[in-house]
Enzyme design. Structure first.
Site, PDB file in Angstrom:
ATOM      1  N   GLY A  36     -65.495  68.528 -23.177  1.00 23.99           N
ATOM      2  CA  GLY A  36     -65.087  69.920 -23.436  1.00 23.99           C
ATOM      3  C   GLY A  36     -65.361  70.754 -22.198  1.00 23.99           C
ATOM      4  N   ARG A  88     -58.821  68.049 -21.431  1.00 20.87           N
ATOM      5  CA  ARG A  88     -57.426  67.600 -21.535  1.00 20.87           C
ATOM      6  C   ARG A  88     -56.711  67.660 -20.201  1.00 20.87           C
ATOM      7  NH1 ARG A  88     -57.164  70.774 -27.151  1.00 20.87           N
ATOM      8  NH2 ARG A  88     -57.136  68.965 -28.530  1.00 20.87           N
ATOM      9  N   MET A 110     -77.989  75.727 -30.610  1.00 24.91           N
ATOM     10  CA  MET A 110     -78.800  75.047 -29.589  1.00 24.91           C
ATOM     11  C   MET A 110     -79.842  75.969 -28.956  1.00 24.91           C
ATOM     12  SD  MET A 110     -77.918  71.848 -28.569  1.00 24.91           S
ATOM     13  CE  MET A 110     -76.699  70.709 -29.169  1.00 24.91           C
ATOM     14  N   HIS A 142     -72.817  90.094 -35.659  1.00 24.21           N
ATOM     15  CA  HIS A 142     -72.005  89.401 -34.652  1.00 24.21           C
ATOM     16  C   HIS A 142     -70.839  90.295 -34.233  1.00 24.21           C
ATOM     17  CE1 HIS A 142     -74.231  85.810 -35.960  1.00 24.21           C
ATOM     18  NE2 HIS A 142     -73.909  85.309 -34.780  1.00 24.21           N
ATOM     19  N   LYS A 174     -65.591  87.559 -34.996  1.00 28.26           N
ATOM     20  CA  LYS A 174     -66.114  86.391 -35.732  1.00 28.26           C
ATOM     21  C   LYS A 174     -65.444  86.287 -37.098  1.00 28.26           C
ATOM     22  CE  LYS A 174     -70.434  84.126 -37.163  1.00 28.26           C
ATOM     23  NZ  LYS A 174     -70.037  82.820 -36.649  1.00 28.26           N
TER      24      LYS A 174
HETATM   25  P1  NAD Z   1     -63.510  76.474 -26.132  1.00 25.34           P
HETATM   26  O1  NAD Z   1     -62.293  76.485 -26.983  1.00 25.34           O
HETATM   27  O2  NAD Z   1     -63.654  77.505 -25.064  1.00 25.34           O
HETATM   28  O3  NAD Z   1     -63.692  75.038 -25.438  1.00 25.34           O
HETATM   29  C1  NAD Z   1     -63.451  73.819 -26.068  1.00 25.34           C
HETATM   30  C2  NAD Z   1     -62.912  72.833 -25.019  1.00 25.34           C
HETATM   31  O4  NAD Z   1     -62.842  71.540 -25.622  1.00 25.34           O
HETATM   32  C3  NAD Z   1     -61.515  73.189 -24.522  1.00 25.34           C
HETATM   33  O5  NAD Z   1     -61.480  73.194 -23.117  1.00 25.34           O
HETATM   34  C4  NAD Z   1     -60.631  72.094 -25.104  1.00 25.34           C
HETATM   35  O6  NAD Z   1     -59.527  71.751 -24.258  1.00 25.34           O
HETATM   36  C5  NAD Z   1     -61.623  70.945 -25.192  1.00 25.34           C
HETATM   37  N1  NAD Z   1     -61.225  69.930 -26.155  1.00 25.34           N
HETATM   38  C6  NAD Z   1     -60.785  70.104 -27.425  1.00 25.34           C
HETATM   39  N2  NAD Z   1     -60.478  68.929 -27.973  1.00 25.34           N
HETATM   40  C7  NAD Z   1     -60.733  67.984 -27.047  1.00 25.34           C
HETATM   41  C8  NAD Z   1     -60.614  66.568 -27.010  1.00 25.34           C
HETATM   42  N3  NAD Z   1     -60.154  65.899 -28.080  1.00 25.34           N
HETATM   43  N4  NAD Z   1     -60.988  65.921 -25.884  1.00 25.34           N
HETATM   44  C9  NAD Z   1     -61.436  66.586 -24.806  1.00 25.34           C
HETATM   45  N5  NAD Z   1     -61.560  67.939 -24.761  1.00 25.34           N
HETATM   46  C10 NAD Z   1     -61.220  68.627 -25.887  1.00 25.34           C
HETATM   47  O7  NAD Z   1     -64.733  76.564 -27.160  1.00 25.34           O
HETATM   48  P2  NAD Z   1     -66.262  76.918 -26.861  1.00 25.34           P
HETATM   49  O8  NAD Z   1     -66.523  78.370 -27.108  1.00 25.34           O
HETATM   50  O9  NAD Z   1     -66.682  76.304 -25.574  1.00 25.34           O
HETATM   51  O10 NAD Z   1     -66.971  76.155 -28.074  1.00 25.34           O
HETATM   52  C11 NAD Z   1     -66.826  74.752 -28.224  1.00 25.34           C
HETATM   53  C12 NAD Z   1     -67.550  74.316 -29.503  1.00 25.34           C
HETATM   54  O11 NAD Z   1     -68.953  74.593 -29.392  1.00 25.34           O
HETATM   55  C13 NAD Z   1     -67.077  75.042 -30.744  1.00 25.34           C
HETATM   56  O12 NAD Z   1     -67.111  74.130 -31.833  1.00 25.34           O
HETATM   57  C14 NAD Z   1     -68.136  76.139 -30.939  1.00 25.34           C
HETATM   58  O13 NAD Z   1     -68.243  76.601 -32.249  1.00 25.34           O
HETATM   59  C15 NAD Z   1     -69.367  75.377 -30.513  1.00 25.34           C
HETATM   60  N6  NAD Z   1     -70.532  76.195 -30.109  1.00 25.34           N
HETATM   61  C16 NAD Z   1     -71.747  75.759 -30.530  1.00 25.34           C
HETATM   62  C17 NAD Z   1     -72.896  76.405 -30.121  1.00 25.34           C
HETATM   63  C18 NAD Z   1     -74.250  75.841 -30.557  1.00 25.34           C
HETATM   64  O14 NAD Z   1     -75.292  76.390 -30.173  1.00 25.34           O
HETATM   65  N7  NAD Z   1     -74.260  74.749 -31.301  1.00 25.34           N
HETATM   66  C19 NAD Z   1     -72.830  77.517 -29.304  1.00 25.34           C
HETATM   67  C20 NAD Z   1     -71.551  77.949 -28.873  1.00 25.34           C
HETATM   68  C21 NAD Z   1     -70.400  77.270 -29.287  1.00 25.34           C
END
Ligand code: NAD
Length: 258
Positions: A9, A36, A118, A148, A152
């Site tokens: 990601g 991607r 996290m 938030h 959201k």
């Molecule tokens: P984002 O949409 O900005 O980034 C996601 C990335 O993943 C994109 O670049 C997309 O192209 C890529 N992606 C999607 N499917 C893919 C695949 N099959 N293979 C490879 N790459 C792929 O989203 P974000 O804000 O960075 O958040 C990502 C995730 O993290 C979300 O699920 C969000 O809810 C989660 N998140 C969790 C926390 C935590 O503390 N646990 C904090 C922030 C965000």
């Protein structure tokens, strides 16, 4: 020897922050980003010549940090297990049954950690809320308030539920004791219920407050997120901690020694 780090990601908001902060971690060496698109990480504004790959490579001993999309989660976990790679994932939205079975299956062969939040501070607040609820006892009313940003979509937040679940478990209650918001002629507060309330305002990154109120005193426990960097910092701390651990399922409380 620094631990090889692969960020799944990589082109996303979280992936980008993780890569930029990882550059300053001497114990971690960025091996690749996966998204991607192909090229090098410089295309993402990250000062590294490591490759940006369209699929996860097989690098035994590496740690994969995954912040991508829920539809990719099970395949990422299976790939890590099949290739001797540790997994730290913060990806949300994975259906609970799928999340549990993918983690259980991968944990037989690899160390895996998944966390809805996290942030080091939030994980400490979750633990502390449970401790306070148990220590204060049933005479203290507990309410959780979260705030938030105005984009959201879900309410209350997953983190509010994580705090609530920890309190419920520590005090022998169940989700039936949660009251999400109050509206209309709801009657007097039922002893033991826990109200959970959501505010949606401007660009708030994430606030969580827990009220413990008895007759004559009030204890307030709160966490305010100033920046999304804190999630990336927690993920990097988890990655450094999980490398080389035996196969199994781990949680942020293990990382933080809570
Ligand atoms: P984002 O949409 O900005 O980034 C996601 C990335 O993943 C994109 O670049 C997309 O192209 C890529 N992606 C999607 N499917 C893919 C695949 N099959 N293979 C490879 N790459 C792929 O989203 P974000 O804000 O960075 O958040 C990502 C995730 O993290 C979300 O699920 C969000 O809810 C989660 N998140 C969790 C926390 C935590 O503390 N646990 C904090 C922030 C965000």
């Amino acid at each position: 020897m620094p631990i090889p780090l692969i960020v799944h990601g990589a082109a996303g908001r979280m992936g980008n922050v993780i890569l930029r902060l990882a550059l300053a971690e001497p114990g971690l060496a960025i091996h690749a980003g996966v998204d991607r698109v192909s090229g090098t990480l410089r295309a993402l504004g990250v000062a590294s010549d490591a490759p940006l790959l369209p699929v996860l490579p097989a690098v035994p001993g590496a740690v994969v940090i995954d912040f991508s999309h829920h539809s990719a989660f099970s395949a990422v976990a299976a790939h890590c297990a099949a290739n001797g790679m540790a997994l730290v994932s913060g990806t949300t939205g994975v259906p609970p049954a799928e999340l549990a079975s993918a983690l259980d299956a991968a944990a037989v062969r690899a160390p895996v950690l998944h966390a809805m939040n996290m942030s080091v501070g939030v994980n400490v607040v979750v633990k502390t809320a449970a401790h306070l609820a148990k220590a204060l006892g049933p005479d203290y009313d507990i309410e959780i308030v979260e705030a938030h940003h105005n984009l959201k979509k879900d309410a209350p937040s997953g983190t509010a539920f994580a705090i609530a679940d920890a309190i419920l478990a520590a005090t022998g209650r169940t989700r039936a004791d949660l009251v999400p918001g109050r509206d209309g002629d709801v009657g007097a507060r039922r002893k033991g219920e826990i109200g959970v309330h959501a505010l949606r305002l401007g660009d708030v990154v994430g606030d969580h407050s827990v009220y413990f109120v008895g007759n004559g005193e009030r204890i307030l426990l709160g966490h305010v997120a100033h920046t999304r960097d804190l999630f990336a910092k927690g993920a990097l701390r988890a990655a450094a901690w999980i490398a080389g651990r035996p196969p199994g399922r781990y949680v942020m409380a293990d990382v933080l020694g809570l």
